[in-house]
Design an enzyme around this catalytic site. Structure first.
Site, PDB file in Angstrom:
ATOM      1  N   ASN A   9      -7.773  -1.094  -4.840  1.00 47.49           N
ATOM      2  CA  ASN A   9      -7.490  -2.520  -4.652  1.00 47.49           C
ATOM      3  C   ASN A   9      -6.585  -2.944  -5.807  1.00 47.49           C
ATOM      4  O   ASN A   9      -7.056  -3.133  -6.924  1.00 47.49           O
ATOM      5  CB  ASN A   9      -8.796  -3.321  -4.664  1.00 47.49           C
ATOM      6  CG  ASN A   9      -8.544  -4.823  -4.639  1.00 47.49           C
ATOM      7  OD1 ASN A   9      -7.435  -5.263  -4.342  1.00 47.49           O
ATOM      8  ND2 ASN A   9      -9.560  -5.617  -4.942  1.00 47.49           N
ATOM      9  N   TRP A  10      -5.302  -3.052  -5.505  1.00 51.68           N
ATOM     10  CA  TRP A  10      -4.344  -3.362  -6.582  1.00 51.68           C
ATOM     11  C   TRP A  10      -4.471  -4.817  -7.062  1.00 51.68           C
ATOM     12  O   TRP A  10      -3.873  -5.173  -8.057  1.00 51.68           O
ATOM     13  CB  TRP A  10      -2.913  -3.119  -6.088  1.00 51.68           C
ATOM     14  CG  TRP A  10      -2.536  -1.679  -5.901  1.00 51.68           C
ATOM     15  CD1 TRP A  10      -3.332  -0.571  -6.064  1.00 51.68           C
ATOM     16  CD2 TRP A  10      -1.244  -1.180  -5.539  1.00 51.68           C
ATOM     17  NE1 TRP A  10      -2.621   0.571  -5.814  1.00 51.68           N
ATOM     18  CE2 TRP A  10      -1.318   0.228  -5.486  1.00 51.68           C
ATOM     19  CE3 TRP A  10      -0.020  -1.779  -5.237  1.00 51.68           C
ATOM     20  CZ2 TRP A  10      -0.231   1.034  -5.155  1.00 51.68           C
ATOM     21  CZ3 TRP A  10       1.058  -0.975  -4.906  1.00 51.68           C
ATOM     22  CH2 TRP A  10       0.955   0.419  -4.878  1.00 51.68           C
ATOM     23  N   LYS A  11      -5.190  -5.634  -6.329  1.00 50.87           N
ATOM     24  CA  LYS A  11      -5.277  -7.060  -6.635  1.00 50.87           C
ATOM     25  C   LYS A  11      -3.856  -7.645  -6.766  1.00 50.87           C
ATOM     26  O   LYS A  11      -2.942  -7.138  -6.126  1.00 50.87           O
ATOM     27  CB  LYS A  11      -6.112  -7.313  -7.887  1.00 50.87           C
ATOM     28  CG  LYS A  11      -7.448  -6.557  -7.877  1.00 50.87           C
ATOM     29  CD  LYS A  11      -8.405  -7.097  -8.874  1.00 50.87           C
ATOM     30  CE  LYS A  11      -9.564  -6.143  -9.038  1.00 50.87           C
ATOM     31  NZ  LYS A  11     -10.773  -6.770  -9.487  1.00 50.87           N
ATOM     32  N   HIS A  95     -13.870 -10.197  -0.485  1.00 54.48           N
ATOM     33  CA  HIS A  95     -13.928  -9.794  -1.894  1.00 54.48           C
ATOM     34  C   HIS A  95     -14.491 -10.960  -2.713  1.00 54.48           C
ATOM     35  O   HIS A  95     -14.182 -12.121  -2.444  1.00 54.48           O
ATOM     36  CB  HIS A  95     -12.527  -9.414  -2.381  1.00 54.48           C
ATOM     37  CG  HIS A  95     -12.558  -8.700  -3.701  1.00 54.48           C
ATOM     38  ND1 HIS A  95     -12.758  -9.355  -4.889  1.00 54.48           N
ATOM     39  CD2 HIS A  95     -12.442  -7.382  -4.011  1.00 54.48           C
ATOM     40  CE1 HIS A  95     -12.759  -8.467  -5.882  1.00 54.48           C
ATOM     41  NE2 HIS A  95     -12.564  -7.266  -5.369  1.00 54.48           N
ATOM     42  N   GLU A  97     -13.712 -12.087  -5.485  1.00 50.03           N
ATOM     43  CA  GLU A  97     -12.695 -12.952  -6.094  1.00 50.03           C
ATOM     44  C   GLU A  97     -12.180 -13.972  -5.092  1.00 50.03           C
ATOM     45  O   GLU A  97     -11.809 -15.087  -5.450  1.00 50.03           O
ATOM     46  CB  GLU A  97     -11.549 -12.080  -6.651  1.00 50.03           C
ATOM     47  CG  GLU A  97     -11.994 -11.355  -7.918  1.00 50.03           C
ATOM     48  CD  GLU A  97     -11.234 -10.078  -8.213  1.00 50.03           C
ATOM     49  OE1 GLU A  97     -10.188  -9.827  -7.590  1.00 50.03           O
ATOM     50  OE2 GLU A  97     -11.709  -9.324  -9.081  1.00 50.03           O
ATOM     51  N   GLU A 167     -20.265  -4.434  -3.928  1.00 51.04           N
ATOM     52  CA  GLU A 167     -19.594  -4.732  -5.190  1.00 51.04           C
ATOM     53  C   GLU A 167     -20.383  -5.801  -5.943  1.00 51.04           C
ATOM     54  O   GLU A 167     -20.177  -7.003  -5.714  1.00 51.04           O
ATOM     55  CB  GLU A 167     -18.177  -5.252  -4.928  1.00 51.04           C
ATOM     56  CG  GLU A 167     -17.273  -4.260  -4.240  1.00 51.04           C
ATOM     57  CD  GLU A 167     -15.820  -4.439  -4.650  1.00 51.04           C
ATOM     58  OE1 GLU A 167     -15.210  -3.455  -5.053  1.00 51.04           O
ATOM     59  OE2 GLU A 167     -15.315  -5.581  -4.581  1.00 51.04           O
ATOM     60  N   GLY A 173     -14.384  -5.704 -12.678  1.00 49.71           N
ATOM     61  CA  GLY A 173     -13.421  -6.020 -13.721  1.00 49.71           C
ATOM     62  C   GLY A 173     -14.045  -6.294 -15.077  1.00 49.71           C
ATOM     63  O   GLY A 173     -13.383  -6.807 -15.979  1.00 49.71           O
ATOM     64  N   SER A 212     -15.922  -1.496 -11.611  1.00 49.31           N
ATOM     65  CA  SER A 212     -15.626  -0.725 -12.826  1.00 49.31           C
ATOM     66  C   SER A 212     -15.834   0.780 -12.647  1.00 49.31           C
ATOM     67  O   SER A 212     -16.299   1.466 -13.548  1.00 49.31           O
ATOM     68  CB  SER A 212     -16.443  -1.260 -14.012  1.00 49.31           C
ATOM     69  OG  SER A 212     -16.104  -2.608 -14.263  1.00 49.31           O
ATOM     70  N   GLY A 233     -10.707  -1.088  -8.392  1.00 48.65           N
ATOM     71  CA  GLY A 233      -9.774  -2.140  -8.807  1.00 48.65           C
ATOM     72  C   GLY A 233      -8.864  -1.650  -9.920  1.00 48.65           C
ATOM     73  O   GLY A 233      -7.906  -0.922  -9.695  1.00 48.65           O
ATOM     74  N   GLY A 234      -9.174  -2.032 -11.150  1.00 49.14           N
ATOM     75  CA  GLY A 234      -8.315  -1.743 -12.298  1.00 49.14           C
ATOM     76  C   GLY A 234      -7.870  -0.289 -12.385  1.00 49.14           C
ATOM     77  O   GLY A 234      -6.701  -0.008 -12.660  1.00 49.14           O
TER      78      GLY A 234
HETATM   79  C1  PEP Z   1     -12.412  -4.562  -7.051  1.00 48.17           C
HETATM   80  O1  PEP Z   1     -11.469  -5.293  -7.310  1.00 48.17           O
HETATM   81  O2  PEP Z   1     -12.807  -4.440  -5.882  1.00 48.17           O
HETATM   82  C2  PEP Z   1     -13.042  -3.828  -8.146  1.00 48.17           C
HETATM   83  C3  PEP Z   1     -14.074  -3.083  -7.896  1.00 48.17           C
HETATM   84  O3  PEP Z   1     -12.478  -3.976  -9.388  1.00 48.17           O
HETATM   85  P1  PEP Z   1     -12.754  -3.091 -10.697  1.00 48.17           P
HETATM   86  O4  PEP Z   1     -12.792  -1.652 -10.268  1.00 48.17           O
HETATM   87  O5  PEP Z   1     -11.634  -3.385 -11.610  1.00 48.17           O
HETATM   88  O6  PEP Z   1     -14.084  -3.515 -11.238  1.00 48.17           O
END
Ligand code: PEP
Length: 258
Positions: A9-11, A95, A97, A167, A173, A212, A233-234
């Site tokens: 997930n590049w966000k 999501h 966010e 999640e 994040g 994470s 994500g990151g």
């Molecule tokens: C996400 O954005 O779905 C996510 C899991 O982010 P991260 O891996 O950065 O926690």
């Protein structure tokens, strides 16, 4: 037997140059890893670039949101049909966010899920509790409520056409990952809830963990019996990290052969 999926997930990150470098590093590295599925969920403006670059690879195209409406006077909306036009296979819905920063309710998420299914996109339905909810013992109830909203709108059978991503909001994040045991416990609860209505559907349901995930913790998380891969994500923005996470999904045996 479920096949593991690792989806990035590049966000709201990237640009033409950095996306190209990332995809060109990831694609050849994942090509020999046949035992799992892979996807990148890119921001809307880069769909054409990613569609073109991913062509012929084993990395599927996804994106991060879809409008709940089919088309027409919805300024700023991007419909499921438009995503299909660009070769999208996956779309993230619900999501945390989007639930928190854009005020998406369980009902809106369910309508978006329905729009994706209608156009044969695979929704990656995100569910998960906040830290306060976990500390109040509400994890199971929150996840059940989020799932039930979708089942109510779309039917239980629709879950057979989606991927679920557990999640925990407190892990997204933040660098704070759920332990493999914490993730497994919630994944097992989700599967059991679906199994109570349809065992076969539950056995086939792919449930990702997100929050994470990094190269350093992916193997332990993916070793859990009900963890079928990850939503990343990151770490999906760094080619080496993402590739290492994908390797963890196929396990040591295939890496040795590759
Ligand atoms: C996400 O954005 O779905 C996510 C899991 O982010 P991260 O891996 O950065 O926690």
């Amino acid at each position: 037997m479920r096949t593991k999926l690792v989806a990035g997930n590049w966000k709201m990150n990237g640009n033409l140059a950095s996306n190209q470098a990332l995809l060109e590093a990831v694609i050849p590295a994942l090509a020999p890893l046949k035992r799992a599925n892979y996807a990148v969920c890119v921001p809307f403006p880069y769909l054409a670039q990613a569609q073109h670059t991913l062509r012929g690879s084993n990395v599927a195209l996804g994106t991060q949101d879809v409008c709940q409406f089919d088309g027409g006077a919805y300024t700023g909306g991007v419909s499921a049909a438009m995503l299909v036009d660009f070769g999208c296979r996956y779309v993230i819905v619900g999501h945390s966010e989007r639930r928190s920063a854009f005020g998406e309710s369980d009902e809106v998420v369910a309508f978006k899920f329905a729009a994706a299914i209608k156009h044969r996109l695979t929704p990656i339905l995100c569910v998960g509790e906040t830290l306060a909810e976990r500390e109040s013992g509400l994890t199971e109830a929150v996840v059940a409520r989020q799932l039930d909203a979708v089942v109510k709108r779309c039917s239980l059978a629709a879950l057979g056409q989606c991927v679920i991503a557990y999640e925990p909001v407190w892990a997204i994040g933040t660098g704070r990952t759920a332990t493999p045991q914490q993730a497994q416990a919630v994944h097992a609860t989700i599967r059991a809830r679906v199994a109570a209505a349809d065992r076969r559907l539950a056995d086939e349901l792919v449930i990702l963990y997100g929050g994470s995930v990094k190269a350093a913790n992916a193997a332990q998380l993916f070793a859990m019996p009900d963890v079928d891969g990850g939503l990343i994500g990151g770490a999906s923005l760094a080619a080496d990290e993402f590739i290492a996470i994908c390797r963890a999904a196929v396990g040591a045996e295939e890496i040795v052969r590759a």
